[in-house]
Design a protein around this motif. Structure first.
Motif, PDB file in Angstrom:
ATOM      1  N   UNK A  25      14.547   6.209  -4.469  1.00 31.55           N
ATOM      2  CA  UNK A  25      15.250   5.544  -3.374  1.00 31.55           C
ATOM      3  C   UNK A  25      14.297   4.904  -2.388  1.00 31.55           C
ATOM      4  N   UNK A  26      13.209   5.603  -2.061  1.00 31.45           N
ATOM      5  CA  UNK A  26      12.209   5.043  -1.146  1.00 31.45           C
ATOM      6  C   UNK A  26      11.514   3.842  -1.774  1.00 31.45           C
ATOM      7  N   UNK A  76      19.105  -5.947  -9.348  1.00 29.48           N
ATOM      8  CA  UNK A  76      19.507  -4.577  -9.676  1.00 29.48           C
ATOM      9  C   UNK A  76      18.690  -4.041 -10.849  1.00 29.48           C
ATOM     10  N   UNK A  77      18.566  -2.713 -10.880  1.00 31.25           N
ATOM     11  CA  UNK A  77      17.904  -2.004 -11.985  1.00 31.25           C
ATOM     12  C   UNK A  77      16.476  -2.516 -12.228  1.00 31.25           C
ATOM     13  N   UNK A  78      15.755  -2.718 -11.154  1.00 31.36           N
ATOM     14  CA  UNK A  78      14.370  -3.190 -11.230  1.00 31.36           C
ATOM     15  C   UNK A  78      13.417  -2.003 -11.306  1.00 31.36           C
ATOM     16  N   UNK A  79      12.487  -2.074 -12.248  1.00 33.35           N
ATOM     17  CA  UNK A  79      11.421  -1.077 -12.354  1.00 33.35           C
ATOM     18  C   UNK A  79      10.097  -1.823 -12.186  1.00 33.35           C
ATOM     19  N   UNK A  80       9.325  -1.419 -11.185  1.00 29.80           N
ATOM     20  CA  UNK A  80       7.990  -1.973 -10.974  1.00 29.80           C
ATOM     21  C   UNK A  80       7.054  -0.788 -10.775  1.00 29.80           C
ATOM     22  N   UNK A  88       0.840  -1.206   0.000  1.00 29.81           N
ATOM     23  CA  UNK A  88       0.000   0.000   0.000  1.00 29.81           C
ATOM     24  C   UNK A  88       0.875   1.256   0.000  1.00 29.81           C
ATOM     25  N   UNK A  89       1.899   1.279   0.842  1.00 28.71           N
ATOM     26  CA  UNK A  89       2.797   2.437   0.901  1.00 28.71           C
ATOM     27  C   UNK A  89       3.543   2.622  -0.417  1.00 28.71           C
ATOM     28  N   UNK A  90       4.053   1.520  -0.983  1.00 26.25           N
ATOM     29  CA  UNK A  90       4.760   1.588  -2.263  1.00 26.25           C
ATOM     30  C   UNK A  90       3.869   2.233  -3.329  1.00 26.25           C
ATOM     31  N   UNK A  91       2.622   1.801  -3.386  1.00 24.55           N
ATOM     32  CA  UNK A  91       1.707   2.286  -4.420  1.00 24.55           C
ATOM     33  C   UNK A  91       1.342   3.752  -4.254  1.00 24.55           C
ATOM     34  N   UNK A  92       1.618   4.323  -3.098  1.00 25.61           N
ATOM     35  CA  UNK A  92       1.343   5.738  -2.847  1.00 25.61           C
ATOM     36  C   UNK A  92       2.616   6.589  -2.856  1.00 25.61           C
ATOM     37  N   UNK A  93       3.754   5.995  -3.165  1.00 25.20           N
ATOM     38  CA  UNK A  93       5.029   6.717  -3.148  1.00 25.20           C
ATOM     39  C   UNK A  93       5.169   7.570  -4.409  1.00 25.20           C
ATOM     40  N   UNK A  94       5.491   8.853  -4.277  1.00 29.29           N
ATOM     41  CA  UNK A  94       5.635   9.726  -5.452  1.00 29.29           C
ATOM     42  C   UNK A  94       6.711   9.216  -6.422  1.00 29.29           C
ATOM     43  N   UNK A  95       6.520   9.451  -7.716  1.00 33.50           N
ATOM     44  CA  UNK A  95       7.468   8.968  -8.718  1.00 33.50           C
ATOM     45  C   UNK A  95       8.905   9.432  -8.494  1.00 33.50           C
ATOM     46  N   UNK A  96       9.091  10.613  -7.930  1.00 35.86           N
ATOM     47  CA  UNK A  96      10.433  11.141  -7.724  1.00 35.86           C
ATOM     48  C   UNK A  96      11.197  10.485  -6.589  1.00 35.86           C
ATOM     49  N   UNK A  97      10.546   9.650  -5.802  1.00 33.31           N
ATOM     50  CA  UNK A  97      11.194   9.037  -4.650  1.00 33.31           C
ATOM     51  C   UNK A  97      11.688   7.624  -4.982  1.00 33.31           C
ATOM     52  N   UNK A 153      12.765   1.769  -3.921  1.00 30.34           N
ATOM     53  CA  UNK A 153      13.706   0.648  -3.878  1.00 30.34           C
ATOM     54  C   UNK A 153      13.746   0.042  -2.467  1.00 30.34           C
ATOM     55  N   UNK A 154      13.787   0.896  -1.478  1.00 24.37           N
ATOM     56  CA  UNK A 154      13.819   0.438  -0.086  1.00 24.37           C
ATOM     57  C   UNK A 154      12.575  -0.398   0.235  1.00 24.37           C
ATOM     58  N   UNK A 155      11.423   0.077  -0.211  1.00 24.99           N
ATOM     59  CA  UNK A 155      10.187  -0.659   0.028  1.00 24.99           C
ATOM     60  C   UNK A 155      10.169  -1.988  -0.724  1.00 24.99           C
ATOM     61  N   UNK A 156      10.620  -1.997  -1.988  1.00 28.80           N
ATOM     62  CA  UNK A 156      10.649  -3.254  -2.754  1.00 28.80           C
ATOM     63  C   UNK A 156      11.511  -4.297  -2.052  1.00 28.80           C
ATOM     64  N   UNK A 157      12.642  -3.867  -1.532  1.00 25.66           N
ATOM     65  CA  UNK A 157      13.520  -4.801  -0.830  1.00 25.66           C
ATOM     66  C   UNK A 157      12.866  -5.351   0.426  1.00 25.66           C
TER      67      UNK A 157
END
Length: 199
Positions: free
Chosen positions: A46-47, A61-65, A35-44, A49-53
């Motif tokens: 680093x955040x 590496x170099x993952x885009x979701x 839920x938090x990931x889906x609400x994270x602004x596009x410019x963030x 990536x932290x949430x995906x981990x």
């Protein structure tokens, strides 16, 4: 063998189990983080990536979701390097989903490791079975594809938009349809073409 171990053994064998029996696994669900990931602004970035981990079992590496995405657990999903997942990707990951390197997934794809009994008398307490999904390196999956439990998609395969993949797909093939079937091999001729020649 404890009750939990017995349920896990049945899950690993692809046998039926119920929601109540599997409820001890609920601590592995990452719903709040998704839920938090889906609400994270596009410019963030680093955040994100932290949430995906924190959400996924492993991520390369170099993952885009692209959000939004959805996951039953999240912790049962393993993604390799150079992955691109477009919007509305759904992981029904009651057991493992393993995705290789260089995989591209178009919008509104569902990867579901879980199915339910055909007879309604067996579906009480959300009885189900689960089998892992494996997507090998360099696979491209088109929009609105559904991949069903236990499927392996081989290296470099292309799955056409709208397909329902209910059986394994060999490496280096184009496969399309409902149910999804191999249309043709991928050859060096495809290095010259922007679109696919007729099968």
């Amino acid at each position: 063998m404890s009750d939990h171990e017995e349920v896990l053994a049945r899950i690993r064998q692809g046998a039926f189990y119920t929601e109540s029996e599997a409820s001890f696994q609920n601590g592995q669900r990452r719903a709040d983080l998704v839920f938090e990931y889906n609400r994270t602004p596009p410019g963030e970035a680093g955040r994100r990536r932290e949430l995906l981990e924190a959400i996924l079992g492993s991520v390369g590496a170099r993952t885009v979701l692209l959000p939004p995405f959805h996951a039953g657990f999240g912790s049962n999903v393993h993604i390799g390097d150079d992955f691109f997942g477009n919007v509305n990707l759904t992981f029904v990951d009651d057991v493992e989903i393993r995705i290789g390197h260089g995989v591209m997934i178009a919008p509104s794809v569902t990867l579901t490791t879980t199915g339910h009994p055909i007879h309604p008398g067996l579906r009480e307490d959300f009885r189900r079975f689960s089998e892992p999904i494996v997507i090998e390196d360099k696979v491209w999956i088109g929009s609105n594809v559904v991949v069903l439990p236990g499927v392996r998609i081989g290296y470099g395969a292309v799955i056409g938009a709208g397909s329902v993949v209910s059986r394994d797909i060999p490496a280096m093939t184009v496969a399309v349809g409902v149910p999804c079937r191999v249309a043709r091999p991928i050859t060096d001729e495809d290095l010259k073409a922007r679109t696919f020649p007729a099968a």
